[in-house]
Enzyme design. Structure first.
Site: not given
Length: 199
Positions: A80, A103
């Site tokens: 993240s 992601h």
């Protein structure tokens, strides 16, 4: 000033400035999400959801603009907003056993199902991709490809990179541990000290 004092000052700056920034940002976002009748726990939960990505990106931007020599070291598992933080310093290191999970932007909790929410996610993701492409040796297209890869994560979209993979794709500068990061800081401080003194 001795190299040890300069190194200590560099390390103090790396610790103090992000903490101050996070605190200031936290207060500002806390005021933004406060509504009359909200309990302390409700306010804290709203603050955390609102500030995770914004505060992380702000700290990464802060580190990337520091004149003081900076180095980052990836240990364990990072994902993240940890990815922009890892690439924000002048030199980034990663140990062989560490992983970086790339992601798309996502959010937990209550999400309004309106077009503006999706637009917000897209804009936030674009900001992160631009920052990483500017501060690492990976192109925006290659980073997006890692971000949107399917078939690697069981219940998600994205890619898991080990230490060597993160270096090979250009996300992280080099393999190394704490001694390598400190040696880089020490060497850079000495070079800048000599440049200032004209020796």
């Amino acid at each position: 000033m001795t190299i040890q004092k300069r190194l200590a000052r560099s390390n103090i700056a790396m610790l103090a400035i992000p903490l101050i920034t996070a605190a200031v940002l936290g207060v500002a976002i806390g005021e933004l999400v406060y509504r009359p009748g909200m309990g302390a726990w409700d306010r804290l939960a709203a603050l955390r959801r609102a500030s995770d990505v914004e505060a992380g990106l702000a700290i990464a931007e802060l580190l990337s603009t520091m004149r003081t020599p900076t180095a980052s070291l990836v240990l364990g598992g990072g994902h993240s907003i940890g990815v922009p933080l890892a690439v924000s310093c002048r030199r980034s290191f990663i140990v062989p056993s560490a992983t970086m999970t790339v992601h798309p932007v996502r959010m937990n909790g209550l999400v309004l199902g309106v077009p503006q929410t999706l637009s917000y996610f897209e804009k936030m993701q674009d900001r992160i991709v631009r920052f990483i492409a500017h501060n690492a040796k990976i192109s925006a297209d290659d980073f997006r490809a890692l971000m949107m890869k399917t078939g690697e994560l069981v219940m998600d979209v994205g890619t898991v990179l080990d230490g060597a993979g993160a270096v090979d794709c250009g996300l992280i500068d080099q393999m190394g541990g704490l001694s390598d990061a400190l040696a880089f800081l020490n060497r850079t401080i000495e070079e800048e000290h000599h440049a200032v003194d004209g020796h």
